[in-house]
Design a protein around this motif. Structure first.
Motif, PDB file in Angstrom:
ATOM      1  N   GLN A   5       0.845  -1.192   0.000  1.00 56.61           N
ATOM      2  CA  GLN A   5       0.000   0.000   0.000  1.00 56.61           C
ATOM      3  C   GLN A   5       0.881   1.243   0.000  1.00 56.61           C
ATOM      4  O   GLN A   5       1.799   1.369   0.829  1.00 56.61           O
ATOM      5  CB  GLN A   5      -0.908  -0.002   1.234  1.00 56.61           C
ATOM      6  N   HIS A   6       0.628   2.126  -0.953  1.00 59.44           N
ATOM      7  CA  HIS A   6       1.438   3.336  -1.081  1.00 59.44           C
ATOM      8  C   HIS A   6       0.760   4.269  -2.084  1.00 59.44           C
ATOM      9  O   HIS A   6       0.234   3.818  -3.088  1.00 59.44           O
ATOM     10  CB  HIS A   6       2.847   2.966  -1.573  1.00 59.44           C
ATOM     11  N   ASP A   7       0.778   5.567  -1.801  1.00 57.66           N
ATOM     12  CA  ASP A   7       0.163   6.533  -2.718  1.00 57.66           C
ATOM     13  C   ASP A   7       1.080   6.826  -3.902  1.00 57.66           C
ATOM     14  O   ASP A   7       2.291   6.962  -3.731  1.00 57.66           O
ATOM     15  CB  ASP A   7      -0.130   7.848  -1.989  1.00 57.66           C
ATOM     16  N   PHE A   8       0.490   6.939  -5.089  1.00 54.52           N
ATOM     17  CA  PHE A   8       1.226   7.302  -6.299  1.00 54.52           C
ATOM     18  C   PHE A   8       0.236   7.820  -7.329  1.00 54.52           C
ATOM     19  O   PHE A   8      -0.978   7.819  -7.086  1.00 54.52           O
ATOM     20  CB  PHE A   8       2.025   6.110  -6.855  1.00 54.52           C
ATOM     21  N   SER A   9       0.749   8.293  -8.445  1.00 48.43           N
ATOM     22  CA  SER A   9      -0.114   8.802  -9.525  1.00 48.43           C
ATOM     23  C   SER A   9      -0.077   7.850 -10.707  1.00 48.43           C
ATOM     24  O   SER A   9       0.973   7.302 -11.035  1.00 48.43           O
ATOM     25  CB  SER A   9       0.375  10.174  -9.993  1.00 48.43           C
ATOM     26  N   ALA A  10      -1.227   7.689 -11.335  1.00 52.91           N
ATOM     27  CA  ALA A  10      -1.325   6.853 -12.532  1.00 52.91           C
ATOM     28  C   ALA A  10      -2.154   7.603 -13.572  1.00 52.91           C
ATOM     29  O   ALA A  10      -3.217   8.129 -13.255  1.00 52.91           O
ATOM     30  CB  ALA A  10      -1.984   5.518 -12.201  1.00 52.91           C
ATOM     31  N   TYR A  11      -1.629   7.656 -14.793  1.00 51.04           N
ATOM     32  CA  TYR A  11      -2.332   8.317 -15.898  1.00 51.04           C
ATOM     33  C   TYR A  11      -2.764   7.245 -16.890  1.00 51.04           C
ATOM     34  O   TYR A  11      -1.916   6.557 -17.466  1.00 51.04           O
ATOM     35  CB  TYR A  11      -1.412   9.339 -16.578  1.00 51.04           C
ATOM     36  N   LEU A  12      -4.070   7.083 -17.063  1.00 52.02           N
ATOM     37  CA  LEU A  12      -4.609   6.021 -17.907  1.00 52.02           C
ATOM     38  C   LEU A  12      -5.177   6.568 -19.207  1.00 52.02           C
ATOM     39  O   LEU A  12      -5.940   7.531 -19.201  1.00 52.02           O
ATOM     40  CB  LEU A  12      -5.716   5.268 -17.171  1.00 52.02           C
ATOM     41  N   SER A  13      -4.821   5.898 -20.310  1.00 51.66           N
ATOM     42  CA  SER A  13      -5.392   6.185 -21.626  1.00 51.66           C
ATOM     43  C   SER A  13      -5.968   4.882 -22.166  1.00 51.66           C
ATOM     44  O   SER A  13      -5.251   3.876 -22.245  1.00 51.66           O
ATOM     45  CB  SER A  13      -4.311   6.670 -22.597  1.00 51.66           C
ATOM     46  N   PRO A  14      -7.256   4.859 -22.540  1.00 54.42           N
ATOM     47  CA  PRO A  14      -7.837   3.610 -23.072  1.00 54.42           C
ATOM     48  C   PRO A  14      -7.070   3.122 -24.294  1.00 54.42           C
ATOM     49  O   PRO A  14      -6.610   3.916 -25.122  1.00 54.42           O
ATOM     50  CB  PRO A  14      -9.262   4.020 -23.452  1.00 54.42           C
ATOM     51  N   TRP A  15      -6.919   1.804 -24.400  1.00 60.21           N
ATOM     52  CA  TRP A  15      -6.248   1.169 -25.534  1.00 60.21           C
ATOM     53  C   TRP A  15      -7.269   0.280 -26.226  1.00 60.21           C
ATOM     54  O   TRP A  15      -7.844  -0.613 -25.592  1.00 60.21           O
ATOM     55  CB  TRP A  15      -5.051   0.355 -25.057  1.00 60.21           C
ATOM     56  N   PRO A  16      -7.515   0.497 -27.500  1.00 60.40           N
ATOM     57  CA  PRO A  16      -8.550  -0.292 -28.201  1.00 60.40           C
ATOM     58  C   PRO A  16      -8.267  -1.796 -28.147  1.00 60.40           C
ATOM     59  O   PRO A  16      -7.133  -2.233 -28.369  1.00 60.40           O
ATOM     60  CB  PRO A  16      -8.462   0.215 -29.646  1.00 60.40           C
ATOM     61  N   LYS A  17      -9.318  -2.573 -27.844  1.00 65.71           N
ATOM     62  CA  LYS A  17      -9.163  -4.031 -27.745  1.00 65.71           C
ATOM     63  C   LYS A  17      -8.708  -4.642 -29.063  1.00 65.71           C
ATOM     64  O   LYS A  17      -7.962  -5.613 -29.077  1.00 65.71           O
ATOM     65  CB  LYS A  17     -10.482  -4.688 -27.323  1.00 65.71           C
ATOM     66  N   GLU A  18      -9.176  -4.060 -30.182  1.00 67.52           N
ATOM     67  CA  GLU A  18      -8.829  -4.627 -31.485  1.00 67.52           C
ATOM     68  C   GLU A  18      -7.386  -4.313 -31.890  1.00 67.52           C
ATOM     69  O   GLU A  18      -6.861  -4.920 -32.816  1.00 67.52           O
ATOM     70  CB  GLU A  18      -9.807  -4.151 -32.563  1.00 67.52           C
ATOM     71  N   GLN A  19      -6.760  -3.383 -31.185  1.00 69.73           N
ATOM     72  CA  GLN A  19      -5.376  -3.018 -31.507  1.00 69.73           C
ATOM     73  C   GLN A  19      -4.413  -3.866 -30.686  1.00 69.73           C
ATOM     74  O   GLN A  19      -4.557  -3.998 -29.468  1.00 69.73           O
ATOM     75  CB  GLN A  19      -5.144  -1.526 -31.211  1.00 69.73           C
ATOM     76  N   ALA A  20      -3.448  -4.468 -31.358  1.00 74.72           N
ATOM     77  CA  ALA A  20      -2.473  -5.325 -30.673  1.00 74.72           C
ATOM     78  C   ALA A  20      -1.626  -4.495 -29.717  1.00 74.72           C
ATOM     79  O   ALA A  20      -1.364  -3.316 -29.960  1.00 74.72           O
ATOM     80  CB  ALA A  20      -1.575  -6.011 -31.697  1.00 74.72           C
ATOM     81  N   LEU A  21      -1.216  -5.134 -28.629  1.00 75.30           N
ATOM     82  CA  LEU A  21      -0.308  -4.467 -27.696  1.00 75.30           C
ATOM     83  C   LEU A  21       1.062  -4.332 -28.363  1.00 75.30           C
ATOM     84  O   LEU A  21       1.433  -5.152 -29.195  1.00 75.30           O
ATOM     85  CB  LEU A  21      -0.190  -5.273 -26.401  1.00 75.30           C
ATOM     86  N   PRO A  22       1.806  -3.302 -28.020  1.00 79.31           N
ATOM     87  CA  PRO A  22       3.098  -3.100 -28.673  1.00 79.31           C
ATOM     88  C   PRO A  22       4.128  -4.156 -28.289  1.00 79.31           C
ATOM     89  O   PRO A  22       4.055  -4.741 -27.212  1.00 79.31           O
ATOM     90  CB  PRO A  22       3.533  -1.714 -28.166  1.00 79.31           C
ATOM     91  N   THR A  23       5.079  -4.371 -29.174  1.00 79.85           N
ATOM     92  CA  THR A  23       6.210  -5.253 -28.871  1.00 79.85           C
ATOM     93  C   THR A  23       7.151  -4.501 -27.936  1.00 79.85           C
ATOM     94  O   THR A  23       6.970  -3.297 -27.683  1.00 79.85           O
ATOM     95  CB  THR A  23       6.967  -5.624 -30.159  1.00 79.85           C
ATOM     96  N   GLU A  24       8.189  -5.170 -27.464  1.00 78.24           N
ATOM     97  CA  GLU A  24       9.168  -4.519 -26.588  1.00 78.24           C
ATOM     98  C   GLU A  24       9.804  -3.325 -27.297  1.00 78.24           C
ATOM     99  O   GLU A  24       9.933  -2.238 -26.718  1.00 78.24           O
ATOM    100  CB  GLU A  24      10.249  -5.515 -26.168  1.00 78.24           C
ATOM    101  N   HIS A  25      10.179  -3.521 -28.554  1.00 77.50           N
ATOM    102  CA  HIS A  25      10.803  -2.443 -29.330  1.00 77.50           C
ATOM    103  C   HIS A  25       9.841  -1.267 -29.486  1.00 77.50           C
ATOM    104  O   HIS A  25      10.227  -0.099 -29.328  1.00 77.50           O
ATOM    105  CB  HIS A  25      11.244  -2.981 -30.697  1.00 77.50           C
TER     106      HIS A  25
END
Length: 197
Positions: free
Chosen positions: A12-32
């Protein structure tokens, strides 16, 4: 690239998170592709942290007389980290800001005024100021529920668990080290509280 679902404990610890929706139909990026998405500030802080950990590892093999030099170098490193963190916090962030409540090597938990949709994917930027951690990764919502279901007044807030789906291995290492550091600080505070009462 870390895509394993190995569970790590979270703290448990306070921090900030900034979320941007990512389309389900779009593949997640590779490491590169994920590395190419990193803003300059995140690249700088990650490079500094990598150089620092490599250097401090080598310095541990020096004798006790070098302890003063090591302590001085740690202080200089901390100052650089603080300046970089300050610069990062002043940058414009993509996405909606949420208050983080828990983090670990497997994921995070955030508090929001609206319920998140399970299985929804987000691109996320994390800032854990006290531990000088800043990173970019991808998450999936696993659970989103009322913050306090037993509260009759219904606070209207929700706590959501987000599991990492794409994250660099070095960032997982940073989160694990940071969670251990936070836990150690919390244990010291409890010990001090017990001894003073």
């Amino acid at each position: 690239m870390f895509t394993d679902s190995t569970p790590y404990f979270s703290v448990q610890h306070d921090f900030s998170a900034y979320l941007s929706p990512w389309p389900k139909e779009q593949a997640l990026p590779t490491e590169h592709e994920l590395r190419a998405m990193l803003p300059i500030g995140l690249l700088l802080i990650n490079e500094v942290k990598t150089l620092e950990s490599d250097c401090l590892l080598q310095l541990r093999h020096l004798d006790d007389e070098a302890k003063t030099v090591v302590d001085y170098l740690k202080l200089q490193s901390r100052k650089i980290d603080l300046v970089l963190q300050y610069v990062l916090e002043r940058e414009q962030h993509e996405g909606e800001k949420y208050r983080g409540a828990y983090f670990g090597g497997s994921g995070i938990r955030i508090i929001s005024d609206t319920q998140l949709v399970e299985n929804e994917q987000f691109k996320i930027t994390l800032h854990i100021r006290d531990e000088l951690v800043a990173l970019l990764c991808f998450v999936t919502v696993t659970v989103s529920e009322p913050l306090d279901p037993d509260d009759n007044r219904a606070s209207g807030q929700y706590i959501s668990s987000l599991e990492f789906t794409q994250i660099l291995e070095t960032d997982v290492e940073q989160l694990v080290k940071a969670s251990l550091s936070v836990q150690l600080k919390q244990l010291k505070l409890r010990k001090q509280a017990k001894s003073s009462s």
